[in-house]
Scaffold this motif. Structure first.
Motif, short mmCIF file in Angstrom:
data_model
loop_
_atom_site.label_atom_id
_atom_site.label_comp_id
_atom_site.label_asym_id
_atom_site.label_seq_id
_atom_site.Cartn_x
_atom_site.Cartn_y
_atom_site.Cartn_z
N SER A 115 0.84 -1.20 0.00
CA SER A 115 0.00 0.00 0.00
C SER A 115 0.87 1.25 0.00
O SER A 115 2.01 1.23 0.46
CB SER A 115 -0.90 0.01 1.24
N THR A 133 -0.57 8.31 1.44
CA THR A 133 -0.02 9.67 1.37
C THR A 133 -0.31 10.37 2.71
O THR A 133 -1.37 10.16 3.31
CB THR A 133 -0.60 10.47 0.19
N VAL A 175 2.39 -1.25 -6.34
CA VAL A 175 1.47 -0.75 -5.31
C VAL A 175 0.09 -1.29 -5.63
O VAL A 175 -0.41 -1.13 -6.75
CB VAL A 175 1.44 0.80 -5.27
N VAL A 204 -3.91 2.25 -2.73
CA VAL A 204 -3.52 3.66 -2.52
C VAL A 204 -4.53 4.31 -1.58
O VAL A 204 -5.74 4.25 -1.83
CB VAL A 204 -3.52 4.45 -3.84
N ASN A 231 -5.38 7.92 -0.56
CA ASN A 231 -5.14 9.35 -0.81
C ASN A 231 -5.60 10.13 0.42
O ASN A 231 -6.76 10.52 0.52
CB ASN A 231 -5.90 9.79 -2.06
N VAL A 242 -0.95 11.07 -7.97
CA VAL A 242 -0.66 9.72 -7.44
C VAL A 242 -1.41 8.66 -8.25
O VAL A 242 -0.83 7.66 -8.68
CB VAL A 242 -1.05 9.64 -5.94
N ILE A 302 -8.38 1.89 -4.50
CA ILE A 302 -8.10 3.31 -4.30
C ILE A 302 -9.08 3.82 -3.25
O ILE A 302 -10.30 3.63 -3.39
CB ILE A 302 -8.24 4.09 -5.62
#
Ligand code: NAP
Length: 247
Positions: A8, A11, A84, A87, A89, A121, A137
Motif C-alpha cells: 500500500s 499519502t 502498489v 492507494v 489518498n 498519485v 483506491i
C-alpha cells in the motif's frame, strides 16, 4: 491476514489519520510505503513501528501536489516494492478563511494538495493496477463536502471534488478489477483539528449525536475494510465516519 503480500501507499502517512491507516493496513499483513512532506522523524517512527509489527515499510518524501516529486517517489517505491496494490489518498491541508476574505492563493493551495495530489498519485499508479486486474483506491474526503462549513469553501470544494472523482473513476475501472471508494470523516482528533478553537470544537460535539470527536483509528478501520477482500463488490461509495453528525 487478508492483505498479506499486498503493498500500500498511504499519502501523508506520518501523522493523524494517515498514520492510523498505515497501522490498520499493516495489521492485515500489508506492506506500507509511508509518504510524508516535511515530518521525516514522524514518518520514520511510523516505519520503525510497522517493521516491529513484522511488515515491510519505508518512508518516502514527496510533496504530492508536485507532479515531478510524485513521479520520483513512485519510481523509488517501485524500486523498493515492485508495485502498489492499494492507494490511500490521505494527505490534505486546510487554509481556512471566510470566502469574502479568502485569497486566490488560499483557494488554489488547498485544491492543489487535496485534488491535484490524488490526480498525480493515481495517474502514476492506475495503469499497473489495471494491468494486474486488482487495485484499491481509497480517498479521504470529509463531512465538509456534504455539509459545507463556514470558512472552508476551498476545502469543501476539494473534498466534494474528491467524491465526484471517486464515483467517476469507479465507473471507469470497475471492470478492470480496481475499486475506488471514499471515506468522509467528521471531526477527528489530529493535528488538523488541534488548530480549531476549543469553542468551535464544543459546537461540533453538541452537533454530534455521539457527543465527541472521532479517533484516527476509527477512520483507519474503515479504510482497512475497503482495502480488504471482503469489500470486493463495493465501489464508488462514500462511508461516513462522523458519530452521526451528518446522516
Ligand atoms: P494532519 O494531522 O494535518 O496530517 C496531514 C498529513 O498530510 C501529514 O502526514 C502531512 O505530512 C501530510 N501532507 C500534507 N501536505 C502534504 C503534501 N503536499 N504532500 C505530502 N504529504 C502532505 O491531517 P489529518 O487530520 O490526519 O487529515 C488527514 C486527511 O483526512 C486529510 O485529507 C484531511 O483533509 C482529512 N480529514 C481530516 C479530518 C479531521 O477532522 N482531522 C476530517 C475529515 C477529513 P507531514 O507530516 O510531513 O507534514
Amino acid at each position: 491476514m487478508d492483505l498479506q503480500g499486498k503493498i500500500s501507499l498511504v499519502t501523508g502517512g506520518s501523522r493523524g489519520i494517515g498514520r492510523a491507516c498505515c497501522f490498520a493496513l499493516a495489521g492485515e499483513g500489508c506492506g506500507v510505503a509511508v509518504n510524508y512532506q516535511h515530518n521525516k522523524d514522524a514518518a520514520e517512527d511510523v516505519v520503525a513501528e510497522l517493521k516491529n509489527n513484522g511488515v515491510e515499510a519505508r518512508a518516502f518524501q514527496a510533496d504530492i501536489s508536485d507532479e515531478e516529486q510524485t513521479n520520483v517517489m513512485i519510481e523509488q517505491i517501485m524500486n523498493e516494492f515492485d508495485r502498489v496494490d492499494i492507494v490511500v489518498n490521505n494527505a490534505g491541508i486546510t487554509r481556512d478563511r471566510s470566502f469574502l476574505k479568502m485569497t486566490r492563493d488560499q483557494w488554489h493551495s488547498v485544491l492543489l494538495v487535496n485534488l491535484d495530489g490524488p490526480f498525480n498519485v493515481i495517474s502514476a499508479l492506475l495503469p499497473q493496477m489495471c494491468e494486474r486486474k486488482w487495485g484499491r483506491i481509497i480517498n479521504i474526503s470529509s463531512i465538509v463536502a456534504q455539509m459545507g462549513n463556514f470558512g472552508q469553501a476551498n476545502y469543501a470544494v476539494a473534498k466534494g471534488g474528491m467524491i465526484a472523482f471517486t464515483k467517476s473513476l469507479a465507473r471507469e475501472v470497475a471492470k478492470k478489477g480496481v475499486t475506488v471508494n471514499a471515506v468522509a470523516p467528521g471531526f477527528i482528533e489530529t493535528d488538523m483539528t488541534a488548530a480549531v478553537p476549543e469553542e468551535a470544537l464544543d459546537m461540533v460535539r453538541k452537533m454530534t449525536p455521539m457527543g465527541r470527536l472521532g479517533r484516527p483509528e476509527e477512520v483507519g478501520r474503515a479504510v482497512r475494510f475497503l482495502a480488504a477482500q471482503e469489500a470486493s463488490f463495493i465501489t464508488g461509495q462514500v462511508i461516513n465516519i462522523n458519530g452521526g453528525m451528518y446522516m
